[in-house]
Scaffold this motif. Structure first.
Motif, short mmCIF file in Angstrom:
data_model
loop_
_atom_site.label_atom_id
_atom_site.label_comp_id
_atom_site.label_asym_id
_atom_site.label_seq_id
_atom_site.Cartn_x
_atom_site.Cartn_y
_atom_site.Cartn_z
N ARG A 26 35.81 31.11 29.13
CA ARG A 26 35.55 29.85 29.83
C ARG A 26 34.92 30.09 31.20
NH1 ARG A 26 40.48 25.78 29.13
NH2 ARG A 26 39.60 24.78 27.31
N ALA A 27 34.48 31.28 31.46
CA ALA A 27 33.89 31.62 32.76
C ALA A 27 32.48 31.04 32.86
CB ALA A 27 33.86 33.13 32.93
N HIS A 28 31.91 31.18 34.05
CA HIS A 28 30.54 30.72 34.30
C HIS A 28 29.60 31.34 33.27
CE1 HIS A 28 26.67 30.40 36.37
NE2 HIS A 28 27.20 29.31 36.91
N GLU A 29 28.70 30.55 32.75
CA GLU A 29 27.80 30.97 31.67
C GLU A 29 27.04 32.27 31.99
OE1 GLU A 29 23.88 29.17 29.38
OE2 GLU A 29 25.20 27.80 30.46
N GLN A 30 26.51 32.38 33.20
CA GLN A 30 25.76 33.57 33.60
C GLN A 30 26.66 34.81 33.60
OE1 GLN A 30 22.48 34.03 34.17
NE2 GLN A 30 22.84 36.19 34.52
N SER A 31 27.89 34.66 34.07
CA SER A 31 28.84 35.78 34.08
C SER A 31 29.19 36.22 32.68
CB SER A 31 30.11 35.38 34.83
OG SER A 31 29.83 35.07 36.17
N VAL A 32 29.37 35.26 31.78
CA VAL A 32 29.69 35.60 30.39
C VAL A 32 28.52 36.35 29.76
CG1 VAL A 32 30.22 34.67 28.09
CG2 VAL A 32 31.34 33.72 30.12
N GLN A 33 27.30 35.92 30.07
CA GLN A 33 26.11 36.62 29.57
C GLN A 33 26.07 38.06 30.06
OE1 GLN A 33 22.53 34.57 30.73
NE2 GLN A 33 22.09 33.97 28.64
N GLU A 34 26.35 38.24 31.35
CA GLU A 34 26.39 39.60 31.93
C GLU A 34 27.48 40.43 31.25
OE1 GLU A 34 26.55 39.86 36.24
OE2 GLU A 34 25.39 38.00 36.37
N LEU A 35 28.62 39.82 31.01
CA LEU A 35 29.73 40.52 30.35
C LEU A 35 29.30 40.99 28.96
CD1 LEU A 35 32.77 41.30 30.46
CD2 LEU A 35 33.21 39.11 29.32
N ARG A 36 28.66 40.13 28.21
CA ARG A 36 28.22 40.48 26.85
C ARG A 36 27.21 41.62 26.86
NH1 ARG A 36 31.86 38.41 23.40
NH2 ARG A 36 32.22 36.22 23.76
N GLN A 37 26.45 41.76 27.96
CA GLN A 37 25.44 42.83 28.06
C GLN A 37 26.01 44.10 28.70
OE1 GLN A 37 22.36 40.81 30.23
NE2 GLN A 37 21.75 39.58 28.48
N SER A 38 27.25 44.04 29.13
CA SER A 38 27.89 45.18 29.79
C SER A 38 28.57 46.07 28.74
CB SER A 38 28.93 44.69 30.80
OG SER A 38 30.11 44.29 30.14
N PRO A 39 29.05 47.24 29.17
CA PRO A 39 29.78 48.11 28.24
C PRO A 39 31.23 47.68 27.98
CG PRO A 39 29.52 49.19 30.36
CD PRO A 39 28.76 47.91 30.43
N VAL A 40 31.65 46.55 28.54
CA VAL A 40 33.01 46.06 28.34
C VAL A 40 33.17 45.59 26.89
CG1 VAL A 40 34.68 44.26 29.00
CG2 VAL A 40 33.26 45.37 30.76
N THR A 41 34.26 46.00 26.24
CA THR A 41 34.58 45.52 24.90
C THR A 41 35.28 44.18 25.04
OG1 THR A 41 34.85 47.79 24.09
CG2 THR A 41 35.87 46.03 22.78
N VAL A 42 34.75 43.16 24.39
CA VAL A 42 35.33 41.81 24.46
C VAL A 42 35.89 41.47 23.08
CG1 VAL A 42 34.88 39.37 24.91
CG2 VAL A 42 33.70 41.13 26.25
N LEU A 43 37.18 41.15 23.04
CA LEU A 43 37.84 40.79 21.78
C LEU A 43 38.42 39.39 21.88
CD1 LEU A 43 39.76 44.14 21.11
CD2 LEU A 43 37.58 43.41 20.11
N THR A 44 37.99 38.50 20.99
CA THR A 44 38.50 37.14 20.93
C THR A 44 38.76 36.78 19.48
OG1 THR A 44 36.28 36.18 20.74
CG2 THR A 44 37.17 36.42 22.97
#
Length: 189
Positions: free
Chosen positions: A40-58
């Motif tokens: 639910r974070a700011h759209e631009q931040s979520v985009q950056e997160l998806r392009q980062s090496p962070v593993t996102v699990l939902t």
């Protein structure tokens, strides 16, 4: 503190995403889990997160944390299928938000809309002399941002001051009223 560590960040709002984005260059690895399908974070931040090496699990949640003397692993689970996964982790950062409650304020006779206090354009409630600002209040066009809340506080304080002290100047001025060259010692002629 986080350099070379395996981090688990729990949450999907701005704070969780910001932590992940700021710490991934330092940490050995970061996994961010969120109980909903999308952050639910700011759209631009979520985009950056998806392009980062962070593993996102939902949509995942923490089931338990394990270790002997220190944290060694986290057991997480998919909240729709109940499938469990075990992650090796050295630290967990919780960004779970908060539950807003008005508590005893609910009995003051304030006009409420859900769990928020209704205010007018001066940030005044239906009770004379009672003002509200920030996430606790609502009004037409309300935008829940820290910057908006800060502005609402300024509005509330200025109107409250003029009620307390009718001789007070309602308009406190603003930064564009300042003579910048004069302030810097420059010749204004």
């Amino acid at each position: 503190m986080v350099a070379g560590k395996r981090l688990l960040i729990v949450g999907g709002g701005d704070s969780a995403v910001d932590w992940a984005l700021n710490l991934y260059p330092l940490a050995r690895e970061i996994t961010l889990i969120h109980r909903r399908d999308e952050c639910r974070a700011h759209e631009q931040s979520v985009q950056e997160l998806r392009q980062s090496p962070v593993t996102v699990l939902t949509p995942y949640e923490v089931r338990r944390l394990c270790g002997s003397d220190t944290l060694e692993r986290a057991v997480i689970f998919h909240n729709k299928t109940q499938e469990e996964r075990e992650l090796a982790v050295d630290a967990v950062i919780l960004n779970l938000g908060f539950v807003a409650t008005l508590g005893p304020i609910k009995s003051w006779g304030l006009e409420l809309q859900g769990n928020q206090i209704v205010v007018d354009e001066q940030m005044q409630t239906n009770l004379p002399g009672v003002y509200a600002a920030g996430d606790v209040c609502t009004h037409p066009g309300k935008l829940k941002l820290i910057a908006t809340g800060v502005g609402e506080v300024c509005i509330a304080v200025n109107h409250a001051k003029s009620v307390i002290d009718p001789s007070a100047k309602m308009f406190p001025g603003h930064s564009s009223d300042l003579q910048l060259p004069a302030l810097c010692g420059a010749d204004t002629t």
